[in-house]
Design an enzyme around this catalytic site. Sequence first.
Site, PDB file in Angstrom:
ATOM      1  N   TYR A   1       7.133  -7.634  -1.440  1.00  0.00           N
ATOM      2  CA  TYR A   1       8.072  -6.497  -1.861  1.00  0.00           C
ATOM      3  C   TYR A   1       9.443  -7.345  -2.092  1.00  0.00           C
ATOM      4  O   TYR A   1       9.864  -7.003  -3.343  1.00  0.00           O
ATOM      5  CB  TYR A   1       8.163  -5.452  -0.756  1.00  0.00           C
ATOM      6  CG  TYR A   1       8.962  -4.482  -1.198  1.00  0.00           C
ATOM      7  CD1 TYR A   1       8.607  -3.191  -1.860  1.00  0.00           C
ATOM      8  CD2 TYR A   1      10.391  -4.333  -0.501  1.00  0.00           C
ATOM      9  CE1 TYR A   1       9.439  -2.208  -2.136  1.00  0.00           C
ATOM     10  CE2 TYR A   1      11.287  -3.295  -0.950  1.00  0.00           C
ATOM     11  CZ  TYR A   1      10.810  -2.351  -1.710  1.00  0.00           C
ATOM     12  OH  TYR A   1      11.335  -1.232  -2.014  1.00  0.00           O
TER      13      TYR A   1
ATOM     14  N   SER B   1       7.521  12.103  -6.663  1.00  0.00           N
ATOM     15  CA  SER B   1       7.998  12.184  -5.155  1.00  0.00           C
ATOM     16  C   SER B   1       9.090  11.272  -4.956  1.00  0.00           C
ATOM     17  O   SER B   1       9.671  10.756  -5.704  1.00  0.00           O
ATOM     18  CB  SER B   1       7.007  11.650  -4.218  1.00  0.00           C
ATOM     19  OG  SER B   1       6.755  10.177  -4.319  1.00  0.00           O
TER      20      SER B   1
ATOM     21  N   GLY C   1       7.218   7.029 -11.896  1.00  0.00           N
ATOM     22  CA  GLY C   1       6.959   7.423 -10.197  1.00  0.00           C
ATOM     23  C   GLY C   1       7.988   8.609  -9.935  1.00  0.00           C
ATOM     24  O   GLY C   1       8.590   8.650  -8.796  1.00  0.00           O
ATOM     25  N   ALA C   2       7.761   9.531 -10.936  1.00  0.00           N
ATOM     26  CA  ALA C   2       8.636  10.868 -10.743  1.00  0.00           C
ATOM     27  C   ALA C   2       8.194  11.910  -9.774  1.00  0.00           C
ATOM     28  O   ALA C   2       9.056  12.775  -9.594  1.00  0.00           O
ATOM     29  CB  ALA C   2       8.880  11.242 -12.084  1.00  0.00           C
TER      30      ALA C   2
ATOM     31  N   ILE D   1      12.689   9.300  -4.426  1.00  0.00           N
ATOM     32  CA  ILE D   1      13.642   9.015  -5.073  1.00  0.00           C
ATOM     33  C   ILE D   1      13.637   9.709  -6.499  1.00  0.00           C
ATOM     34  O   ILE D   1      14.424   9.958  -7.182  1.00  0.00           O
ATOM     35  CB  ILE D   1      14.242   7.499  -4.925  1.00  0.00           C
ATOM     36  CG1 ILE D   1      14.560   7.204  -3.578  1.00  0.00           C
ATOM     37  CG2 ILE D   1      15.251   7.359  -5.974  1.00  0.00           C
ATOM     38  CD1 ILE D   1      14.308   5.662  -3.247  1.00  0.00           C
TER      39      ILE D   1
HETATM   40  N1  LIG Z   1      12.851   4.436   0.326  1.00  0.00           N
HETATM   41  C1  LIG Z   1      13.803   3.353   0.179  1.00  0.00           C
HETATM   42  O1  LIG Z   1      14.413   3.278   1.329  1.00  0.00           O
HETATM   43  C2  LIG Z   1      13.851   2.589  -0.905  1.00  0.00           C
HETATM   44  C3  LIG Z   1      13.140   2.655  -1.783  1.00  0.00           C
HETATM   45  N2  LIG Z   1      13.355   1.688  -3.176  1.00  0.00           N
HETATM   46  C4  LIG Z   1      12.409   2.036  -4.329  1.00  0.00           C
HETATM   47  O2  LIG Z   1      12.663   3.255  -4.906  1.00  0.00           O
HETATM   48  C5  LIG Z   1      11.453   3.487  -5.585  1.00  0.00           C
HETATM   49  C6  LIG Z   1      10.951   4.659  -5.425  1.00  0.00           C
HETATM   50  O3  LIG Z   1      10.261   4.578  -3.854  1.00  0.00           O
HETATM   51  P1  LIG Z   1      10.465   5.901  -3.006  1.00  0.00           P
HETATM   52  O4  LIG Z   1      10.823   7.208  -3.680  1.00  0.00           O
HETATM   53  O5  LIG Z   1      10.913   5.619  -1.674  1.00  0.00           O
HETATM   54  O6  LIG Z   1       8.978   6.246  -2.482  1.00  0.00           O
HETATM   55  P2  LIG Z   1       7.874   7.196  -3.020  1.00  0.00           P
HETATM   56  O7  LIG Z   1       6.397   6.544  -2.164  1.00  0.00           O
HETATM   57  O8  LIG Z   1       8.312   8.553  -2.176  1.00  0.00           O
HETATM   58  O9  LIG Z   1       7.792   7.057  -4.299  1.00  0.00           O
HETATM   59  C7  LIG Z   1       7.148   6.082  -5.054  1.00  0.00           C
HETATM   60  C8  LIG Z   1       6.812   6.741  -6.533  1.00  0.00           C
HETATM   61  O10 LIG Z   1       5.964   5.592  -7.077  1.00  0.00           O
HETATM   62  C9  LIG Z   1       4.803   5.970  -7.647  1.00  0.00           C
HETATM   63  N3  LIG Z   1       3.815   5.089  -7.795  1.00  0.00           N
HETATM   64  C10 LIG Z   1       3.587   4.220  -6.929  1.00  0.00           C
HETATM   65  N4  LIG Z   1       2.492   3.097  -7.486  1.00  0.00           N
HETATM   66  C11 LIG Z   1       2.580   3.728  -8.699  1.00  0.00           C
HETATM   67  C12 LIG Z   1       1.791   3.195  -9.873  1.00  0.00           C
HETATM   68  N5  LIG Z   1       0.480   2.269  -9.715  1.00  0.00           N
HETATM   69  N6  LIG Z   1       2.049   4.015 -11.203  1.00  0.00           N
HETATM   70  C13 LIG Z   1       2.711   5.003 -11.211  1.00  0.00           C
HETATM   71  N7  LIG Z   1       3.378   5.380 -10.192  1.00  0.00           N
HETATM   72  C14 LIG Z   1       3.217   4.622  -8.950  1.00  0.00           C
HETATM   73  C15 LIG Z   1       4.309   7.045  -6.429  1.00  0.00           C
HETATM   74  O11 LIG Z   1       3.180   7.854  -6.898  1.00  0.00           O
HETATM   75  P3  LIG Z   1       2.132   8.438  -5.893  1.00  0.00           P
HETATM   76  O12 LIG Z   1       2.738   9.714  -5.328  1.00  0.00           O
HETATM   77  O13 LIG Z   1       1.019   8.792  -6.961  1.00  0.00           O
HETATM   78  O14 LIG Z   1       2.082   7.302  -4.775  1.00  0.00           O
HETATM   79  C16 LIG Z   1       5.559   7.974  -6.373  1.00  0.00           C
HETATM   80  O15 LIG Z   1       5.650   8.673  -7.078  1.00  0.00           O
HETATM   81  C17 LIG Z   1      10.527   2.273  -5.328  1.00  0.00           C
HETATM   82  O16 LIG Z   1      10.705   1.213  -6.517  1.00  0.00           O
HETATM   83  C18 LIG Z   1      11.061   1.773  -4.322  1.00  0.00           C
HETATM   84  O17 LIG Z   1      10.722   0.238  -4.157  1.00  0.00           O
HETATM   85  C19 LIG Z   1      14.444   0.962  -3.107  1.00  0.00           C
HETATM   86  C20 LIG Z   1      15.131   0.806  -1.943  1.00  0.00           C
HETATM   87  C21 LIG Z   1      14.867   1.607  -0.776  1.00  0.00           C
HETATM   88  C1  LIG Z   2      16.474   1.838  15.619  1.00  0.00           C
HETATM   89  C2  LIG Z   2      16.104   1.994  13.914  1.00  0.00           C
HETATM   90  C3  LIG Z   2      17.192   2.207  13.220  1.00  0.00           C
HETATM   91  C4  LIG Z   2      15.357   0.748  13.772  1.00  0.00           C
HETATM   92  C5  LIG Z   2      14.836   0.799  12.241  1.00  0.00           C
HETATM   93  C6  LIG Z   2      14.390  -0.518  12.006  1.00  0.00           C
HETATM   94  C7  LIG Z   2      13.672  -0.868  10.701  1.00  0.00           C
HETATM   95  C8  LIG Z   2      12.409  -0.186  10.555  1.00  0.00           C
HETATM   96  C9  LIG Z   2      14.619  -0.487   9.426  1.00  0.00           C
HETATM   97  C10 LIG Z   2      16.308  -1.383   9.469  1.00  0.00           C
HETATM   98  C11 LIG Z   2      16.449  -1.640   7.946  1.00  0.00           C
HETATM   99  C12 LIG Z   2      15.376  -0.678   7.261  1.00  0.00           C
HETATM  100  C13 LIG Z   2      15.368  -1.038   5.895  1.00  0.00           C
HETATM  101  C14 LIG Z   2      14.268  -1.022   5.096  1.00  0.00           C
HETATM  102  C15 LIG Z   2      12.830  -0.391   5.984  1.00  0.00           C
HETATM  103  C16 LIG Z   2      13.062   0.060   7.453  1.00  0.00           C
HETATM  104  C17 LIG Z   2      14.180  -1.125   8.188  1.00  0.00           C
HETATM  105  C18 LIG Z   2      13.520  -2.194   8.050  1.00  0.00           C
HETATM  106  C19 LIG Z   2      13.824  -1.115   3.650  1.00  0.00           C
HETATM  107  C20 LIG Z   2      13.171  -2.421   3.485  1.00  0.00           C
HETATM  108  C21 LIG Z   2      13.021  -0.154   2.862  1.00  0.00           C
HETATM  109  C22 LIG Z   2      12.872  -0.274   1.384  1.00  0.00           C
HETATM  110  C23 LIG Z   2      13.903  -0.949   0.828  1.00  0.00           C
HETATM  111  O1  LIG Z   2      13.708  -1.143  -0.410  1.00  0.00           O
HETATM  112  C24 LIG Z   2      15.032  -1.699   1.501  1.00  0.00           C
HETATM  113  C25 LIG Z   2      15.337  -1.113   2.864  1.00  0.00           C
HETATM  114  C26 LIG Z   2      16.219  -1.964   3.568  1.00  0.00           C
HETATM  115  C27 LIG Z   2      16.546  -1.504   5.038  1.00  0.00           C
END
Ligand SMILES: NC(=O)C1=CN([C@@H]2O[C@H](COP(=O)(O)OP(=O)(O)OC[C@H]3O[C@@H](n4cnc5c(N)ncnc54)[C@H](OP(=O)(O)O)[C@@H]3O)[C@@H](O)[C@H]2O)C=CC1
Ligand SMILES: CC(C)CCC[C@@H](C)[C@H]1CC[C@H]2C3=C(CC[C@]12C)[C@@]1(C)CCC(=O)C[C@@H]1CC3
Length: 279
Positions: A193, A12, A9-10, A14
């Site tokens: 999730y 986009s 998942g490189a 994180i």
């Molecule tokens: N954003 C957040 O607040 C948080 C994110 N995470 C975790 O961080 C990780 C990265 O997510 P994030 O950068 O936020 O989200 P993005 O959607 O930006 O990135 C996800 C990446 O995973 C790839 N992906 C999804 N499905 C597949 C698949 N079947 N095979 C190969 N690649 C795949 C996507 O590819 P494509 O572009 O093709 O969809 C993309 O490159 C995830 O594991 C997420 O759960 C954890 C905590 C908080």
């Molecule tokens: C007024 C605002 C700040 C309201 C935002 C509320 C919610 C949408 C968010 C509060 C905590 C967040 C959170 C995530 C998504 C958005 C919230 C629920 C995650 C679940 C996103 C993906 C993860 O892996 C962990 C995050 C924890 C906190």
Amino acid sequence: MEKVILVTGANSGIGLALCERLLCEDSRLQLCLACRNMQRAEAARSALLTSHPDAHIDLLHLDVGSVRSVLHAAHKVKARYNRLDYLYLNAGIMPNPQIDIKAFFKGLFSSNVVKMFATAEGLLTQQDRVNKDGLQEVFATNLFGHFVLVRELDSILCQAGQTSRVVWTSSSNARRSAFSLEDVQHRLGTEPYASSKYASDLISLALNRHNNSQGLYSSVICPGLVMTNLTYGILPSFFWTLIMPIMYLIRIFTHTFTLTPYNGAGALSPWIRGQSITV
Ligand SMILES: NC(=O)C1=CN([C@@H]2O[C@H](COP(=O)(O)OP(=O)(O)OC[C@H]3O[C@@H](n4cnc5c(N)ncnc54)[C@H](OP(=O)(O)O)[C@@H]3O)[C@@H](O)[C@H]2O)C=CC1
Ligand SMILES: CC(C)CCC[C@@H](C)[C@H]1CC[C@H]2C3=C(CC[C@]12C)[C@@]1(C)CCC(=O)C[C@@H]1CC3
């Protein structure tokens, strides 16, 4: 010997920011971007090459949600590299997220408010579906495909005289109560999730138990709440932009609001963990 690092998942969010930070640390490493969409992978490679023109960046087609694709990709990796120093299991999905507005306002005026913002406990549900392999999509993507990948790569991860690291991008949303051994795929619940992330924490522990003696070490890391395509699936990007001042305010109370992919990725590499957060 240059280090070999593979990131799933490189292309986009994180994952891409992690690649950028890794190259800033050591521009000589061999980086392999494992992505399901080769066009997006190419774009990510070009972006990385703009800031690191001499970097060694390979692309690998990998859909972690498909067992066939994982087996094929693992075969290619073993043919291409004779070592793998870091394996970042970062690809992840959160399909059709729904916020429980009532729970949000209830939580806002409770003593659990900080925990609610840090973990989203009780706030989020998702609608999962069955994929082509007959598995629940969230389980298959966030956990099972990655697990199969690690197993298939064990010959280059567990080599005598060498240490390898597996790093799972986990989440503060991982919750024991969302996971059940009787329903590991979370077919019956509405928090696939949280379940998949808790399961990845467990698998990481099991990998350490079984493989530390062979030089393989596994860690789970939560990058915090980061603005990426995943979070733009929860609320539209314009809304996140609108509430950004509130988010910075909340950040005073919970360090989990890292907000930018660059900051989130900072937690993922042991080499760069010491760096201060910049915004
Ligand atoms: N954003 C957040 O607040 C948080 C994110 N995470 C975790 O961080 C990780 C990265 O997510 P994030 O950068 O936020 O989200 P993005 O959607 O930006 O990135 C996800 C990446 O995973 C790839 N992906 C999804 N499905 C597949 C698949 N079947 N095979 C190969 N690649 C795949 C996507 O590819 P494509 O572009 O093709 O969809 C993309 O490159 C995830 O594991 C997420 O759960 C954890 C905590 C908080
Ligand atoms: C007024 C605002 C700040 C309201 C935002 C509320 C919610 C949408 C968010 C509060 C905590 C967040 C959170 C995530 C998504 C958005 C919230 C629920 C995650 C679940 C996103 C993906 C993860 O892996 C962990 C995050 C924890 C906190």
